[in-house]
Motif scaffolding. Structure first.
Motif, PDB file in Angstrom:
ATOM      1  N   ARG A  61       0.828  -1.216   0.000  1.00 52.60           N
ATOM      2  CA  ARG A  61       0.000   0.000   0.000  1.00 52.60           C
ATOM      3  C   ARG A  61       0.859   1.261   0.000  1.00 52.60           C
ATOM      4  O   ARG A  61       0.458   2.296  -0.526  1.00 52.60           O
ATOM      5  N   LEU A  62       2.047   1.175   0.591  1.00 52.55           N
ATOM      6  CA  LEU A  62       2.961   2.322   0.617  1.00 52.55           C
ATOM      7  C   LEU A  62       3.802   2.430  -0.657  1.00 52.55           C
ATOM      8  O   LEU A  62       4.602   3.351  -0.800  1.00 52.55           O
ATOM      9  N   GLY A  63       3.656   1.482  -1.561  1.00 56.85           N
ATOM     10  CA  GLY A  63       4.443   1.487  -2.791  1.00 56.85           C
ATOM     11  C   GLY A  63       5.865   1.001  -2.591  1.00 56.85           C
ATOM     12  O   GLY A  63       6.743   1.300  -3.400  1.00 56.85           O
ATOM     13  N   VAL A  64       6.094   0.238  -1.530  1.00 58.41           N
ATOM     14  CA  VAL A  64       7.429  -0.270  -1.224  1.00 58.41           C
ATOM     15  C   VAL A  64       7.697  -1.524  -2.052  1.00 58.41           C
ATOM     16  O   VAL A  64       6.832  -2.387  -2.201  1.00 58.41           O
ATOM     17  N   GLU A  65       8.895  -1.615  -2.593  1.00 58.81           N
ATOM     18  CA  GLU A  65       9.330  -2.797  -3.325  1.00 58.81           C
ATOM     19  C   GLU A  65       9.806  -3.825  -2.304  1.00 58.81           C
ATOM     20  O   GLU A  65      10.634  -3.507  -1.441  1.00 58.81           O
ATOM     21  N   ILE A  66       9.305  -5.054  -2.396  1.00 59.71           N
ATOM     22  CA  ILE A  66       9.579  -6.078  -1.392  1.00 59.71           C
ATOM     23  C   ILE A  66      10.443  -7.184  -1.965  1.00 59.71           C
ATOM     24  O   ILE A  66      10.144  -7.734  -3.029  1.00 59.71           O
ATOM     25  N   ASP A  67      11.514  -7.514  -1.228  1.00 56.02           N
ATOM     26  CA  ASP A  67      12.307  -8.711  -1.481  1.00 56.02           C
ATOM     27  C   ASP A  67      11.887  -9.722  -0.421  1.00 56.02           C
ATOM     28  O   ASP A  67      11.996  -9.438   0.777  1.00 56.02           O
ATOM     29  N   LEU A  68      11.408 -10.887  -0.826  1.00 59.38           N
ATOM     30  CA  LEU A  68      10.889 -11.897   0.084  1.00 59.38           C
ATOM     31  C   LEU A  68      11.842 -13.067   0.189  1.00 59.38           C
ATOM     32  O   LEU A  68      12.352 -13.557  -0.823  1.00 59.38           O
ATOM     33  N   VAL A  69      12.070 -13.530   1.414  1.00 65.38           N
ATOM     34  CA  VAL A  69      12.792 -14.781   1.634  1.00 65.38           C
ATOM     35  C   VAL A  69      12.060 -15.548   2.736  1.00 65.38           C
ATOM     36  O   VAL A  69      11.782 -15.000   3.799  1.00 65.38           O
ATOM     37  N   CYS A  70      11.705 -16.786   2.430  1.00 63.65           N
ATOM     38  CA  CYS A  70      10.956 -17.637   3.355  1.00 63.65           C
ATOM     39  C   CYS A  70      11.766 -18.882   3.688  1.00 63.65           C
ATOM     40  O   CYS A  70      12.347 -19.492   2.793  1.00 63.65           O
ATOM     41  N   SER A  71      11.738 -19.270   4.943  1.00 62.17           N
ATOM     42  CA  SER A  71      12.362 -20.531   5.324  1.00 62.17           C
ATOM     43  C   SER A  71      11.488 -21.681   4.821  1.00 62.17           C
ATOM     44  O   SER A  71      10.304 -21.483   4.525  1.00 62.17           O
ATOM     45  N   PRO A  72      12.048 -22.888   4.738  1.00 62.35           N
ATOM     46  CA  PRO A  72      11.221 -24.032   4.316  1.00 62.35           C
ATOM     47  C   PRO A  72      10.004 -24.246   5.230  1.00 62.35           C
ATOM     48  O   PRO A  72       8.914 -24.543   4.751  1.00 62.35           O
ATOM     49  N   MET A  73      10.163 -24.056   6.527  1.00 61.21           N
ATOM     50  CA  MET A  73       9.029 -24.228   7.439  1.00 61.21           C
ATOM     51  C   MET A  73       8.008 -23.112   7.272  1.00 61.21           C
ATOM     52  O   MET A  73       6.826 -23.304   7.563  1.00 61.21           O
ATOM     53  N   ALA A  74       8.422 -21.947   6.810  1.00 63.53           N
ATOM     54  CA  ALA A  74       7.473 -20.853   6.585  1.00 63.53           C
ATOM     55  C   ALA A  74       6.456 -21.261   5.524  1.00 63.53           C
ATOM     56  O   ALA A  74       5.255 -21.000   5.674  1.00 63.53           O
ATOM     57  N   ALA A  75       6.915 -21.908   4.474  1.00 59.29           N
ATOM     58  CA  ALA A  75       5.999 -22.354   3.419  1.00 59.29           C
ATOM     59  C   ALA A  75       4.990 -23.348   3.983  1.00 59.29           C
ATOM     60  O   ALA A  75       3.792 -23.270   3.690  1.00 59.29           O
ATOM     61  N   ARG A  76       5.452 -24.240   4.806  1.00 59.25           N
ATOM     62  CA  ARG A  76       4.547 -25.226   5.419  1.00 59.25           C
ATOM     63  C   ARG A  76       3.553 -24.550   6.357  1.00 59.25           C
ATOM     64  O   ARG A  76       2.372 -24.870   6.361  1.00 59.25           O
ATOM     65  N   THR A  77       4.044 -23.604   7.150  1.00 61.31           N
ATOM     66  CA  THR A  77       3.177 -22.896   8.083  1.00 61.31           C
ATOM     67  C   THR A  77       2.125 -22.082   7.338  1.00 61.31           C
ATOM     68  O   THR A  77       0.966 -22.025   7.750  1.00 61.31           O
ATOM     69  N   PHE A  78       2.511 -21.438   6.234  1.00 59.41           N
ATOM     70  CA  PHE A  78       1.548 -20.692   5.424  1.00 59.41           C
ATOM     71  C   PHE A  78       0.396 -21.591   4.995  1.00 59.41           C
ATOM     72  O   PHE A  78      -0.773 -21.221   5.106  1.00 59.41           O
ATOM     73  N   GLU A  79       0.728 -22.783   4.502  1.00 61.15           N
ATOM     74  CA  GLU A  79      -0.309 -23.699   4.051  1.00 61.15           C
ATOM     75  C   GLU A  79      -1.186 -24.154   5.218  1.00 61.15           C
ATOM     76  O   GLU A  79      -2.413 -24.197   5.095  1.00 61.15           O
ATOM     77  N   LEU A  80      -0.583 -24.472   6.345  1.00 63.46           N
ATOM     78  CA  LEU A  80      -1.344 -24.940   7.506  1.00 63.46           C
ATOM     79  C   LEU A  80      -2.270 -23.864   8.060  1.00 63.46           C
ATOM     80  O   LEU A  80      -3.403 -24.145   8.448  1.00 63.46           O
ATOM     81  N   GLU A  81      -1.777 -22.629   8.116  1.00 61.89           N
ATOM     82  CA  GLU A  81      -2.542 -21.566   8.773  1.00 61.89           C
ATOM     83  C   GLU A  81      -3.463 -20.789   7.838  1.00 61.89           C
ATOM     84  O   GLU A  81      -4.517 -20.322   8.270  1.00 61.89           O
ATOM     85  N   LEU A  82      -3.072 -20.637   6.576  1.00 64.12           N
ATOM     86  CA  LEU A  82      -3.826 -19.761   5.676  1.00 64.12           C
ATOM     87  C   LEU A  82      -4.341 -20.445   4.411  1.00 64.12           C
ATOM     88  O   LEU A  82      -5.031 -19.813   3.623  1.00 64.12           O
ATOM     89  N   GLY A  83      -3.979 -21.695   4.199  1.00 61.46           N
ATOM     90  CA  GLY A  83      -4.481 -22.414   3.043  1.00 61.46           C
ATOM     91  C   GLY A  83      -3.432 -22.636   1.975  1.00 61.46           C
ATOM     92  O   GLY A  83      -2.371 -22.007   1.975  1.00 61.46           O
TER      93      GLY A  83
END
Length: 186
Positions: A26-48
């Motif tokens: 929303r602020l127009g900030v450019e984002i560089d994303l880095v996720c751990s392997p468990m982050a991907a699993r947690t995303f699926e478990l918690e948010l679909g």
């Protein structure tokens, strides 16, 4: 345009990362994303199953955690700062002890050495003495530890409102634009 690194570790609280990305976008900030392997699993478990894909759609670049040659692993690559949301105790410990063993912890170490903002939304309860000492260590190095504690005085009506407020507070700590978080009005 400001650039911010958004790190996501495997602790519970995937919605915090989602809401940080939304607020930065929303602020127009450019984002560089880095996720751990468990982050991907947690995303699926918690948010679909599609939640991480929705997050990735909001970012300029997604880096893999094993890519220590990525631009965000270097202090010569200009970014405004970094938010790790959520920040697991393993990630906190690695940062506190300078263990730049993956891109998530290396990018955090770069923020510290370059004296850039590093905001850690640490997730664990209760805390052990090791957790507290690691929080002290990163604070002494210049990081800001921001446990995702609800602002109950705002009388939030949902977990979503709580998460959005915490994400807004983290973004405000970067000082890259007008305040996003709802302030205490007395």
């Amino acid at each position: 345009m400001s650039r911010v690194v958004l790190g996501v570790s495997g602790a519970s609280g995937a919605m915090l990362a989602r809401d940080c990305a939304a607020g930065l976008s929303r602020l127009g900030v450019e984002i560089d994303l880095v996720c751990s392997p468990m982050a991907a699993r947690t995303f699926e478990l918690e948010l679909g199953p599609d939640a991480l894909a929705h997050l990735t759609a909001k970012v300029a670049r997604r880096h893999t955690p094993d890519d220590l040659g990525a631009t965000i692993a270097s202090g010569s690559h200009p970014v405004h700062g970094m938010i790790i949301a959520p920040c697991s105790m393993r990630t906190l410990a690695a940062i506190a002890h300078g263990l730049d063993d993956n891109l998530l912890t290396r990018a955090a170490g770069v923020q510290l050495k370059e004296r850039r903002p590093l905001i850690l939304l640490t997730r664990e309860a209760p805390l052990t003495l090791a957790h507290l000492r690691n929080m002290t260590a990163v604070t002494e190095m210049g990081a800001i530890v921001l446990p995702p504690v609800p602002a109950f005085y705002l009388k939030p009506q949902s977990v979503g409102e709580i998460s959005a407020q915490i994400a807004a507070r983290a973004i405000d700590l970067l000082q890259i634009g007008p305040a996003q978080a709802q302030a205490w009005s007395g």
